[in-house]
Scaffold this active site. Sequence first.
Site, short mmCIF file in Angstrom:
data_model
loop_
_atom_site.label_atom_id
_atom_site.label_comp_id
_atom_site.label_asym_id
_atom_site.label_seq_id
_atom_site.Cartn_x
_atom_site.Cartn_y
_atom_site.Cartn_z
N LYS A 33 0.83 -1.21 0.00
CA LYS A 33 0.00 0.00 0.00
C LYS A 33 0.86 1.26 0.00
CE LYS A 33 -0.20 -0.27 5.05
NZ LYS A 33 -0.98 -0.80 6.19
N TYR A 242 14.93 30.22 8.87
CA TYR A 242 13.66 30.79 9.32
C TYR A 242 13.59 30.84 10.84
CZ TYR A 242 11.40 30.45 4.72
OH TYR A 242 11.04 30.60 3.41
#
Length: 347
Positions: A33, A242
Amino acid sequence: MGAARLTIDLDSIAANWERLAERSAGAAGVTIKADAYGLGAAPVARRLARSGARQFFVALAEEGAAIRQAVGASAEIFIYSGHMEGDAQTIRNLGLIPLVNSAEQLARHLEALPGLPFGIQLDSGMNRLGMEPAEWAAVRDLALRAQPRLLLSHLACSDEPDHPMNAAQLRSFTQMTEGCDVPRSLSATGGILLGPDYHFDLTRPGIGVYGGAPFSEAYPVVTLDLPVIQVRDLAAGEPVGYGCTWTASAPTRVATLGAGYADGILRYLSNRATLWAGSVPCPLVGRVSMDLVTVDVTHLADIPDSMELLGAHQGIDDLADAAGTIGYEILSALGARYRRRYLGQRP
Ligand SMILES: *Cc1c(COP(=O)(O)O)cnc(C)c1O
């Protein structure tokens, strides 16, 4: 080239699957999956089919298309989410086998696709997917007359061998399926390691195949190299990135590397992860940004062209520990932007 390089060793994936298959008392399928946990459903399915895998498990009907194309018509492709509204055409066209989770899904399947294969997912205690004992008792005769291919349940705590939930779920699953004369599947990677009582007819490992815990003997599968884009020298007191969450306390050389949280390098790893220049560890400093990370390389004599985030020095579970998560999330978060290189691929 600006893109980071993700190398996926298909031979290691195959070797991991083969060893889990050998340990399985019955047959072994594979859970593939989420694009094979982020590693590429088509190349992984093709390689495992070559090693003898015949049962493939996906989460959604839509995921069946890439697998069917890769493995041909004869392989069985099971869908954990079962038969959802609107899935009938996909299920029929691709020849998928939904694992119906409820009386409602069972009715939907028998009505929309009578005579086409299905399996049944039972809830043995995890309370996530599948029919609970009372619901199962109510539809059991009807369901068995329609000849399901597989009865399946899933363990909640199989990565903790001593957890009492394992034995409790084994008892519950055994009780619910006794006398059904239908092949049974209970175990993923963790359940295989619990021993043959948990294996029944078919296992369906995922994470162990892709090199992760709890399969401690797994061969590592992925290597992730980030290119160095720029290097700069900072004076004491200068910040990085940042929010200026890291400040040089002494003259520092910082390298800026080309991958970030858009590529699955979780932002939580800001000021926490380690990258490797060959065998030399270098701390990630400052915030992880969308496309970039910054690394303290002051102690390196030579700046390499690229540095390793995943590989021989740091596996997926090591990085997961640093990020407060699990190897499954590290792998399945890997983004679509990498230059991907598959080792062990054949035409
Ligand atoms: C994801 C999943 C698996 C595979 O589990 P691993 O721990 O990766 O081996 C098996 N069964 C179900 C129902 C799953 O959702």
